[in-house]
Design a protein around this motif. Sequence first.
Motif, PDB file in Angstrom:
ATOM      1  N   SER A  83      -1.586  31.653  19.423  1.00  0.00           N
ATOM      2  CA  SER A  83      -1.277  32.275  20.510  1.00  0.00           C
ATOM      3  C   SER A  83      -2.273  32.740  21.633  1.00  0.00           C
ATOM      4  O   SER A  83      -3.409  34.276  20.967  1.00  0.00           O
ATOM      5  CB  SER A  83      -0.099  33.094  20.781  1.00  0.00           C
ATOM      6  N   ASN A  84      -2.676  32.114  22.587  1.00  0.00           N
ATOM      7  CA  ASN A  84      -3.415  33.193  23.927  1.00  0.00           C
ATOM      8  C   ASN A  84      -2.195  33.842  24.526  1.00  0.00           C
ATOM      9  O   ASN A  84      -3.076  34.670  25.665  1.00  0.00           O
ATOM     10  CB  ASN A  84      -4.070  31.696  24.890  1.00  0.00           C
ATOM     11  N   ILE A  92      -1.331  35.458  30.107  1.00  0.00           N
ATOM     12  CA  ILE A  92      -2.449  34.830  29.441  1.00  0.00           C
ATOM     13  C   ILE A  92      -3.504  36.264  28.535  1.00  0.00           C
ATOM     14  O   ILE A  92      -3.724  37.080  29.902  1.00  0.00           O
ATOM     15  CB  ILE A  92      -2.983  34.204  29.819  1.00  0.00           C
ATOM     16  N   ARG A  99      -8.867  38.991  20.650  1.00  0.00           N
ATOM     17  CA  ARG A  99      -7.843  37.983  20.326  1.00  0.00           C
ATOM     18  C   ARG A  99      -8.209  36.292  20.342  1.00  0.00           C
ATOM     19  O   ARG A  99      -7.706  35.934  19.283  1.00  0.00           O
ATOM     20  CB  ARG A  99      -6.298  38.221  21.274  1.00  0.00           C
ATOM     21  N   ILE A 100      -8.580  36.244  21.518  1.00  0.00           N
ATOM     22  CA  ILE A 100      -9.410  34.953  21.831  1.00  0.00           C
ATOM     23  C   ILE A 100     -10.958  34.415  21.345  1.00  0.00           C
ATOM     24  O   ILE A 100     -10.600  33.679  20.655  1.00  0.00           O
ATOM     25  CB  ILE A 100      -9.500  35.031  23.460  1.00  0.00           C
ATOM     26  N   LYS A 104     -10.994  31.311  18.648  1.00  0.00           N
ATOM     27  CA  LYS A 104     -11.560  30.868  17.832  1.00  0.00           C
ATOM     28  C   LYS A 104     -12.402  29.841  16.273  1.00  0.00           C
ATOM     29  O   LYS A 104     -12.982  28.902  16.619  1.00  0.00           O
ATOM     30  CB  LYS A 104     -13.297  31.227  18.347  1.00  0.00           C
ATOM     31  N   SER A 266      -7.486  27.915  28.103  1.00  0.00           N
ATOM     32  CA  SER A 266      -6.766  29.134  27.620  1.00  0.00           C
ATOM     33  C   SER A 266      -6.687  30.044  28.602  1.00  0.00           C
ATOM     34  O   SER A 266      -5.887  30.962  28.673  1.00  0.00           O
ATOM     35  CB  SER A 266      -7.423  29.485  26.374  1.00  0.00           C
ATOM     36  N   ASP A 267      -7.364  29.820  29.401  1.00  0.00           N
ATOM     37  CA  ASP A 267      -7.634  30.365  30.803  1.00  0.00           C
ATOM     38  C   ASP A 267      -6.413  30.421  31.686  1.00  0.00           C
ATOM     39  O   ASP A 267      -6.014  31.246  32.526  1.00  0.00           O
ATOM     40  CB  ASP A 267      -8.612  31.367  31.071  1.00  0.00           C
ATOM     41  N   ARG A 270      -0.297  28.004  28.497  1.00  0.00           N
ATOM     42  CA  ARG A 270       0.268  29.147  27.766  1.00  0.00           C
ATOM     43  C   ARG A 270       0.408  28.186  26.349  1.00  0.00           C
ATOM     44  O   ARG A 270       0.115  27.007  26.607  1.00  0.00           O
ATOM     45  CB  ARG A 270       1.488  29.780  28.485  1.00  0.00           C
TER      46      ARG A 270
END
Length: 284
Positions: A83-84, A92, A99-100, A104, A266-267, A270
């Motif tokens: 999850s983001n 977010i 975490r992002i 990846k 992702s920005d 959700r």
Amino acid sequence: MARKIRPLHGLFGAEVVGVDATKPLSAEEFAPISEAFEAHSVLLFRGPVLSDEQQVALSEHFGQVQVAFKANQTGGSMFSRQSNINFETNDIFPPDHHRITFLKANMLWHSDSSYMDCGSLCSILAAREVPPTGGNTEVVSTRVAWEELPKNLKSRIENLSVVHSLSYARDKMDMSILTDEARAAAPPVKHPLVQVNPTNGKKSMLIGAHAAFIDGWSEEDSRELLDELVERASPAQNIYSHEWQDGDVIVWDNRCVLHRATPFESDKYRRHLERTTITDRARL
């Protein structure tokens, strides 16, 4: 309950129609699902969004649920969160959040928990909330890939062992993903390259991003062969790309399936999926 097995891809995978994964299943009801799993390697259930308790109940039909690795957002529990979303604030994560970066690494072809001694029988990935576009999960069958290999290559790799390492896989994306503590908690392990399904005798290959090198080979020679095998396993026509809907549940066989995440905005949107991972009973 009425059920039907509907092919997902011409080479592997099936949708289980007529089964509500949120409802309890008896051993008798689960038996044909288990048979379909061994035959098709990837199963899809569509229906209502699972609760954590319902996902654990479904997972335990397949076997023992692993405790998630500490580096995950939900490490130490039965769930590996994909999850983001920052669940402490419900916002977010920003694009530069660690975490992002961690997520990846999932965009490389890999098999879950191949860096563990016990390996994994399968993973159960359940969608709680998905973006309107993007974020597909893609899977390929190394059982299919084995069948397509030339005989001389099969003979060459039949008895090889491969060292799998979580650090090796994560470092390819970013050296900062794992802490020293996380590295120490997941030392390299060795597995046979060629796997044999104990139920039906079909062969496959345990390869992917965690496969660091072939035991006894140089890194250069190892990479040449391991990269070739992943390439042979993942031509476009052999990929099943799943477009998620809320409530979807996918089960894949980690002994013979590689998977990867794909990008989404992702920005902006959700995305929340929860994964449970089942220990390979044959390795206990």
